[in-house]
Design a protein around this motif. Structure first.
Motif, PDB file in Angstrom:
ATOM      1  N   ALA A 150       9.928 -10.018 -17.080  1.00  0.00           N
ATOM      2  CA  ALA A 150       9.559  -8.655 -16.686  1.00  0.00           C
ATOM      3  C   ALA A 150       8.772  -8.678 -15.378  1.00  0.00           C
ATOM      4  CB  ALA A 150       8.730  -7.996 -17.778  1.00  0.00           C
ATOM      5  N   MET A 151       8.701  -7.518 -14.725  1.00  0.00           N
ATOM      6  CA  MET A 151       7.916  -7.405 -13.500  1.00  0.00           C
ATOM      7  C   MET A 151       6.440  -7.593 -13.828  1.00  0.00           C
ATOM      8  SD  MET A 151      10.190  -6.879 -11.188  1.00  0.00           S
ATOM      9  CE  MET A 151       9.303  -6.264  -9.760  1.00  0.00           C
ATOM     10  N   TYR A 152       5.701  -8.174 -12.880  1.00  0.00           N
ATOM     11  CA  TYR A 152       4.291  -8.479 -13.132  1.00  0.00           C
ATOM     12  C   TYR A 152       3.381  -7.269 -12.951  1.00  0.00           C
ATOM     13  CZ  TYR A 152       6.130 -13.210 -12.446  1.00  0.00           C
ATOM     14  OH  TYR A 152       6.868 -14.352 -12.539  1.00  0.00           O
ATOM     15  N   GLN A 209       3.722 -10.294 -19.267  1.00  0.00           N
ATOM     16  CA  GLN A 209       3.630  -9.555 -20.526  1.00  0.00           C
ATOM     17  C   GLN A 209       2.273  -8.905 -20.745  1.00  0.00           C
ATOM     18  OE1 GLN A 209       4.687 -12.615 -23.327  1.00  0.00           O
ATOM     19  NE2 GLN A 209       6.790 -12.771 -22.543  1.00  0.00           N
ATOM     20  N   THR A 210       1.392  -9.003 -19.760  1.00  0.00           N
ATOM     21  CA  THR A 210       0.079  -8.403 -19.909  1.00  0.00           C
ATOM     22  C   THR A 210      -0.186  -7.423 -18.775  1.00  0.00           C
ATOM     23  OG1 THR A 210      -2.290  -8.823 -20.025  1.00  0.00           O
ATOM     24  CG2 THR A 210      -1.006 -10.292 -18.636  1.00  0.00           C
ATOM     25  N   GLY A 211      -0.865  -6.345 -19.074  1.00  0.00           N
ATOM     26  CA  GLY A 211      -1.253  -5.388 -18.050  1.00  0.00           C
ATOM     27  C   GLY A 211      -2.750  -5.321 -17.894  1.00  0.00           C
ATOM     28  N   SER A 212      -3.472  -6.125 -18.681  1.00  0.00           N
ATOM     29  CA  SER A 212      -4.926  -6.123 -18.641  1.00  0.00           C
ATOM     30  C   SER A 212      -5.424  -6.941 -17.456  1.00  0.00           C
ATOM     31  CB  SER A 212      -5.472  -6.714 -19.943  1.00  0.00           C
ATOM     32  OG  SER A 212      -6.836  -7.075 -19.815  1.00  0.00           O
ATOM     33  N   GLU A 213      -6.334  -6.378 -16.696  1.00  0.00           N
ATOM     34  CA  GLU A 213      -6.873  -7.089 -15.541  1.00  0.00           C
ATOM     35  C   GLU A 213      -7.638  -8.334 -15.966  1.00  0.00           C
ATOM     36  OE1 GLU A 213      -9.904  -6.346 -11.772  1.00  0.00           O
ATOM     37  OE2 GLU A 213      -8.913  -4.638 -12.715  1.00  0.00           O
ATOM     38  N   GLU A 214      -8.315  -8.270 -17.116  1.00  0.00           N
ATOM     39  CA  GLU A 214      -9.061  -9.430 -17.587  1.00  0.00           C
ATOM     40  C   GLU A 214      -8.132 -10.576 -17.957  1.00  0.00           C
ATOM     41  OE1 GLU A 214     -12.305 -10.207 -17.639  1.00  0.00           O
ATOM     42  OE2 GLU A 214     -12.502  -8.366 -16.463  1.00  0.00           O
ATOM     43  N   GLN A 215      -7.028 -10.251 -18.605  1.00  0.00           N
ATOM     44  CA  GLN A 215      -6.065 -11.294 -18.944  1.00  0.00           C
ATOM     45  C   GLN A 215      -5.413 -11.869 -17.683  1.00  0.00           C
ATOM     46  OE1 GLN A 215      -3.781  -8.839 -21.737  1.00  0.00           O
ATOM     47  NE2 GLN A 215      -4.370 -10.222 -23.396  1.00  0.00           N
ATOM     48  N   LYS A 253      -2.585  -6.182  -2.859  1.00  0.00           N
ATOM     49  CA  LYS A 253      -4.012  -5.870  -2.981  1.00  0.00           C
ATOM     50  C   LYS A 253      -4.549  -6.249  -4.350  1.00  0.00           C
ATOM     51  CE  LYS A 253      -4.801  -2.452   0.611  1.00  0.00           C
ATOM     52  NZ  LYS A 253      -5.434  -1.160   0.951  1.00  0.00           N
ATOM     53  N   ALA A 254      -3.717  -6.073  -5.404  1.00  0.00           N
ATOM     54  CA  ALA A 254      -4.162  -6.448  -6.754  1.00  0.00           C
ATOM     55  C   ALA A 254      -4.355  -7.961  -6.846  1.00  0.00           C
ATOM     56  CB  ALA A 254      -3.147  -5.972  -7.783  1.00  0.00           C
TER      57      ALA A 254
END
Length: 996
Positions: free
Chosen positions: A120-122, A203-209, A127-128
């Protein structure tokens, strides 16, 4: 299970579980013959040390000839950059097979990540990533290094930022990371480990992960590894080779399988053995497998509209189709009957980039998985349609105004419509416009003509109003019918037109001239040339990094305002332009505005410049820097039309703006004001009304044509459509019979059906069995059983399919009224040659292999020919010194590998005769003619039909030649234009070089 599994060591088995999860048994059942690696995958750093970096080194331009001749560490001496890159790739793959095994998929998805559909797309942009790296490296977010990564497009004005990395995000990151590495040597991460962590990242959208994953990468990779990892995440490799090169080297059928499946996993697992070839139905599209669609060619690669139309027509049928180009997302729809599915049908939706959209548009007609479209199209198909594949465009339709709206609203409209269980006929909704049918009731239709496929579509699809509709087309017969249609769609704010050949088959993943885009920006004398002042600049990326690559232009509010007036120098933003500039143009603008630019401050924007969204305190199309009009320059730009837009302060903007020239003769106060532009706009609208009348006249002249081909019935449906053959186009092969036994493999692939159609279209007869007829030509390009059997008989020659194409190509080049069949060449044309004919056919070429009757086809054939030629030198006889030849080319400013051989490909150039005593003109015009020929153009012998006329410089020449009769869209230019185009490597605007 394949034998190589038994030999796999524990590390290989562990890595396979790591990459593919615990359900490897399920993969084995889906891919029973998939390969398994015997050993652990290579280290991640091997990708750039053994593959990426050597390829980039081989691609470097402007290297001295001596450096290219020198034997490099990878042994690619005396090779072209393309050959060197192929050698590097082949060596890497061979090393993988030897040290790891046959499962190349883990490496392939990192080498061409943009084609990996399984991951999947990241959801990460530059900038991120920069913010994550700032946290990982624990640098101050207000430091120069942090700012240089966040503002990666800005030039090297920051103390720590290098000018060379402006516009190159990964390069800018390397500069920062190399100052604070945790590892100085390459890390120990394997390719399998990197894949497993990238799967987690996707598979993650959390910035911490995301931060945790990047921290692990930072601890185990050195700066160079991290730089390449960032390029993989952004899917911006730029290593000098496309996916086609990698796929072709991996397996001869890899590209074909990828085109019909869009699946790298299948390509790597089903085609790991180069000896196993795809046959028959394996090379055709299949239900519920996303394929790579056919694409339309760009007009600037073909030429003027009359040339485009000529390529779409045939001597017996001058018809071609005109379709509106839709502003949406290319989509393919697959449907199969499935009694177990809610509603009895199963659907699949894929975009051009193979993204699965069934979650949005629906998998079933009813229930939880009925989406924004499927819940409304239960009655869209004929009752006898059991399965079908449709090609079309998903657009947004606004029911309140009953018209198409911009592509950017599609996703929002689809999500809203997915919840619309009542089917309310208001607001915006997705509408699928179908323009092709590629599969129907278990039959692949791609080999059939577009006209036949459209007949099948009309019978199979009934459509549902404003949900699923068949896209209309207009049948035309002359190029003069195109412009009225184009003016009509531009007036409706449409994208443009697509012209199609109704006699053409469907070519997967190809841009060929059977489909051609026509956009307003390519039209001559359409739209206004406007002189507008520059008020803002945007920094570029890539080779334009570190400098302004596009500019914001505005309209003056009040030309007559005095210096103490608040409206003095005040401008409204109007449009953004970035196309049409040469290096010299950028340098001229930079020289006139150096030191006058100011960074845009979002908190304190300049009072004299108003952007779009000012009433909502927004700053649409905000430039990176701004400049006062009195310090700025005036640009002359051309455009197709004007359209509404809330992104600019004028609430309107130019459609397809393009730079024409820098107006050094005008001051900022001479630029267009708002009132002056509105007058121009009114004039353009009046002209459009007159063109509408012309359009209606053209419509009345259209002729209806019907197909004469014998229809073919599709099982289970009353739809009828013809064969791919659409009637003879010439008599080249008249009197000859052809028994075509196999498809064509080299130099390009053509199916057996396509070859038969090609022969029939040039007067030949096709038979399906051999005979003793002396006029029978047996054709084959693959050693199948029936071909080998014929060889063993030893009674007849077998010809390669390339001979057919050579005959047609030579006949078209000669333009002779009497058809001429090329004699056979032993090495090029004969698949199997009888011993008795050996000497006869070898005498058809000279001692070097050069044909006496056929023109050389391309540079590749010329290069092969050079390898056989021995040049006699004056002092001593020795073999042709290829390195010396290349050095001579370099001394003259060009290279055989870097010829700009497409720049003038759609031009016919007539050089006007100068004064017989003007030897300078004679010499320069000959040089100019060579430039034209080298870059793919044609030097015309007559003025008639020329696209450009080159005349001597000076007033005397102007007086003599300004009455030159040139037709159509021809331009009169001086030699300076050709020389400037050659220097820039692109066509610059002709009007700056008229008469000189």
């Amino acid at each position: 299970m394949p034998q190589d599994v038994d030999m796999a060591d524990e590390d290989a088995v562990r890595e396979e579980r790591l990459m593919y999860g615990e359900d490897v048994e399920e993969l084995d059942s889906k891919y029973p013959n998939r390969p398994h690696n015997r050993h652990k995958t290579l280290p991640f750093h091997s990708l750039f040390t053994e593959l990426f970096n050597p390829m980039l080194e081989s691609s470097k331009k402007n290297r001295p000839a001596a450096a290219r001749r020198k034997q490099g560490p990878h042994g690619h001496s005396n090779l072209s950059p393309h050959e060197a890159r192929r050698n590097i790739i082949e060596r890497f793959i061979a090393n993988w097979r030897k040290k790891v095994g046959n499962d190349f998929y883990p490496a392939m998805r990192l080498i061409i990540p943009e084609k990996d559909r399984d991951r999947a797309m990241y959801g990460l942009k530059e900038k991120a990533i920069a913010k994550l790296l700032i946290r990982v490296t624990k640098i101050n977010k207000d430091s120069d290094d942090a700012k240089s990564m966040v503002n990666w497009k800005l030039p090297g004005q920051l103390r720590q930022a290098s000018l060379t990395t402006a516009g190159d995000f990964a390069g800018r990151c390397y500069e920062v990371l190399s100052k604070r590495p945790l590892k100085t040597e390459v890390g120990d991460m394997s390719i399998a480990e990197v894949n497993q962590m990238l799967d987690q990242l996707s598979q993650t959208g959390s910035e911490e992960q995301q931060y945790g994953i990047f921290r692990r990468f930072y601890r185990r990779m050195n700066p160079e590894e991290l730089t390449w990892l960032i390029r993989i995440i952004l899917r911006q490799m730029k290593i000098g080779a496309t996916e086609k090169t990698f796929l072709d080297i991996w397996h001869p059928d890899a590209e074909a399988l990828f085109n019909i499946s869009s699946n790298l996993r299948r390509v790597c697992w089903e085609l790991y053995d180069r000896k196993v070839r795809l046959e028959g139905e394996e090379t055709g599209i299949t239900l519920m497998q996303c394929f790579q669609p056919q694409l339309a060619a760009f007009q600037n690669k073909i030429g003027t509209i009359d040339k485009m139309v000529a390529k779409l027509q045939s001597p017996d049928d001058d018809s071609f189709w005109i379709e509106e180009k839709l502003d949406g997302e290319r989509m393919q729809l697959h449907m199969i009957e499935d009694p177990s599915a809610p509603g009895g049908k199963l659907f699949g939706f894929w975009s051009r980039k193979a993204k699965d959209y069934a979650y949005l548009y629906g998998k079933h007609l009813e229930g939880a998985e009925a989406g924004a479209l499927t819940r409304f199209i239960a009655d869209a198909f004929h009752p006898n349609v059991h399965n079908i594949i449709l090609d079309g465009e998903m657009i947004t339709w606004d029911m309140d105004v009953d018209r198409i709206v911009g592509f950017g609203t599609l996703k929002t409209a689809a999500i809203s419509e997915k919840e619309n269980v009542t089917g309310t006929n208001t607001g915006q909704r997705p509408l699928f416009r179908v323009f092709d049918c590629l599969y129907l009731n278990d039959k692949v239709l791609t080999p059939f003509t577009l006209r036949d496929r459209r007949n099948a579509l009309q019978t199979a699809v009934k459509g549902v109003h404003r949900r699923l509709e068949i896209h209309p087309y207009i049948e035309a017969h002359a190029h003069t019918e195109v412009e009225p249609e184009l003016r009509k769609v531009v007036a409706d704010a449409s994208e443009g037109l697509v012209l199609k050949n109704p006699r053409s088959s469907y070519r997967l993943n190809e841009r060929n001239e059977d489909w051609a885009k026509v956009k307003p920006e390519y039209m001559s004398e359409f739209g206004e040339s406007l002189d507008c002042v520059v008020i803002g600049g945007y920094f570029g990326s890539g080779h334009r990094g570190g400098a302004h690559s596009s500019f914001l232009c505005g309209l003056l509010v009040n030309k007559n305002a005095k210096e103490d007036d608040p409206e003095y120098e005040k401008c409204y933003s109007f449009f953004k332009v970035g196309g049409g500039f040469s290096r010299e143009d950028y340098a001229a603008i930079r020289g006139r505005t150096q030191g006058k630019w100011k960074d845009w401050d979002t908190k304190r924007p300049p009072a004299i410049i108003e952007l779009g969204g000012h009433t909502e305190n927004r700053q649409y199309e905000r430039p990176d820097q701004w400049i006062r009009p009195s310090d700025s320059v005036v640009l002359e730009c051309k455009a197709a039309s004007v359209e509404a837009s809330d992104k600019f302060r004028m609430s309107i903007t130019l459609r397809f703006p393009r730079f024409k020239q820098l107006r050094t003769d005008k001051r900022w106060s001479d630029a267009l004001s708002i009132s002056e532009f509105m007058e121009l706009k009114d004039t353009a609208e009046r002209e459009h009304t007159e063109k509408e009348k012309e359009f209606k006249v053209e419509q009345r002249r259209k002729k209806a044509r019907t197909s004469r081909k014998k229809p073919l019935v599709v099982v289970g449906l009353d739809a009828k459509f013809g064969t791919p053959y659409a009637g003879p186009q010439g008599s080249l092969f008249e009197g000859l019979s052809f028994y075509i036994m196999t498809e064509q493999v080299q130099p390009n692939r053509m199916t057996k059906a396509e070859l038969e159609s090609l022969v029939k279209s040039h007067g030949g007869k096709v038979v399906q069995r051999g005979s003793a007829d002396e006029n029978l030509i047996i054709v084959a390009d693959k050693c199948l059983v029936k071909v080998s059997s014929l060889e063993k008989r030893g009674t007849q020659n077998i010809v390669r399919p390339i001979w057919i194409q050579d005959c047609i190509r030579q006949s078209e080049a000669d333009a002779s009224p009497v058809p001429f069949i090329l004699p056979f060449e032993a090495n090029r044309h004969m698949f199997y040659l009888l011993e008795a004919d050996q000497e006869k056919y070898e005498n058809n070429v000279d001692e070097y292999g050069d044909s006496y009757a056929r023109d050389i086809e391309d540079v590749a054939e010329l290069r092969t020919l050079f390898k056989h030629i021995e040049v006699a030198r004056v002092v001593e006889k020795q073999k042709f010194d290829r390195d010396e030849f290349l050095k001579q080319l370099e001394d003259h400013g060009s290279s055989v590998f870097e010829l700009k051989n497409c720049m003038f490909s759609n031009m016919r150039v007539y050089f006007a005769p100068g004064d017989d005593l003007d030897q300078d003109w004679v010499v320069k015009s000959r040089i100019g003619q060579n430039y034209i020929r080298f870059a793919g153009g044609i030097v015309a012998a007559k003025e008639k039909g020329a696209t450009h006329v080159v005349v001597p410089q000076g007033e005397a020449s102007k007086a003599k030649h300004e009455e030159v009769q040139v037709g159509g869209l021809a331009r009169t230019v001086g030699l300076g234009w050709i020389e400037r185009c050659w220097q820039e490597g692109t066509r610059v605007d002709e009007e700056r070089f008229q008469w000189g």
